[in-house]
Design a protein around this motif. Structure first.
Motif, PDB file in Angstrom:
ATOM      1  N   SER A  43      42.523  32.865  45.053  1.00 15.16           N
ATOM      2  CA  SER A  43      43.044  32.440  43.748  1.00 15.16           C
ATOM      3  C   SER A  43      42.187  32.986  42.611  1.00 15.16           C
ATOM      4  CB  SER A  43      43.085  30.908  43.682  1.00 15.16           C
ATOM      5  OG  SER A  43      43.945  30.382  44.674  1.00 15.16           O
ATOM      6  N   SER A  47      43.170  35.455  39.401  1.00  5.14           N
ATOM      7  CA  SER A  47      43.112  34.894  38.050  1.00  5.14           C
ATOM      8  C   SER A  47      42.216  35.696  37.112  1.00  5.14           C
ATOM      9  CB  SER A  47      42.606  33.444  38.114  1.00  5.14           C
ATOM     10  OG  SER A  47      43.470  32.651  38.893  1.00  5.14           O
ATOM     11  N   GLY A 112      47.187  40.297  39.989  1.00  2.00           N
ATOM     12  CA  GLY A 112      46.639  39.816  38.732  1.00  2.00           C
ATOM     13  C   GLY A 112      46.563  40.914  37.692  1.00  2.00           C
TER      14      GLY A 112
END
Length: 209
Positions: A43, A47, A112
């Motif tokens: 994650s 991000s 991302g």
């Protein structure tokens, strides 16, 4: 308004796989590793680029055809999803290969980057399509669609993963990104005011200010 209609239809193929992917990728990496730390790392890998690269995404939105940025960004997302699907199908991404989780971390980072480059163009395109007098209506419709898919897409992806497995859900996401790209390609071009004669760094500094 024809341009906005095509744009709105394309949301089905953009927001749905975006939300489906968040669930599918998290479940997949936890299924492969059983590690909450690796799940968190994945994650984080997605991000950080999104936050940093979005500054350059704004520069692209000022200098390039926003429609083209979205088409190529959605195609890139589709290729990433298809690549993960192939690795699942071939068995490289599996519990039998415990070190394969790095693929999901890298794909999350690339995703991302792609989203960071795309999202400013997506937001900035709306005034070009509808004009400022209808902008609030367009933003409201955009948010309604986004939040609807945020509710429905993960639920649907859960049923699909249970019925067909992880590989098929990635192929479905790739197809939906392709659908969004086709809709965006069919969208009539809109007049766009592009920045000229300014450095990218100056635009970033001004934006931060």
């Amino acid at each position: 308004m024809t341009a906005f209609r095509w744009y709105y239809v394309s949301l089905i193929g953009f927001w749905s796989p975006m939300q489906m992917q968040m669930l599918a990728r998290s479940l997949l990496i936890y299924y492969l590793t059983g590690s909450g730390a690796i799940l968190g790392l994945m994650s984080l890998a997605g991000s950080i680029p999104m936050v940093i690269i979005s500054l350059w995404g704004g520069v692209l939105a000022d200098r390039l055809d926003k429609r083209a940025v979205l088409i190529w960004g959605q195609l890139g997302s589709g290729v990433l999803s298809a690549a993960v699907g192939v690795l699942l199908t071939t068995g490289y991404l599996s519990k039998a290969n415990p070190d394969s989780w790095w693929v999901l971390v890298v794909s999350s980072a690339f995703q991302g980057v792609v989203f960071g480059l795309m999202m400013p163009s997506r937001a900035a395109l709306m005034p070009d399509m509808v004009g400022y007098e209808k902008l609030m209506n367009a933003i409201s419709l955009n948010m309604m669609g986004m939040n609807t898919f945020r509710i429905l897409a993960p639920a649907v992806s859960g049923f699909l993963m249970e019925a067909f497995g992880f590989a098929d859900i990635y192929y479905i996401m790739a197809g939906m990104y392709g659908f969004a790209s086709v809709c965006m390609y069919l969208m009539p071009r809109t007049a766009q005011k592009l920045s000229e004669g300014r450095s990218a760094w100056q635009d970033i500094v001004d934006g931060l200010s």
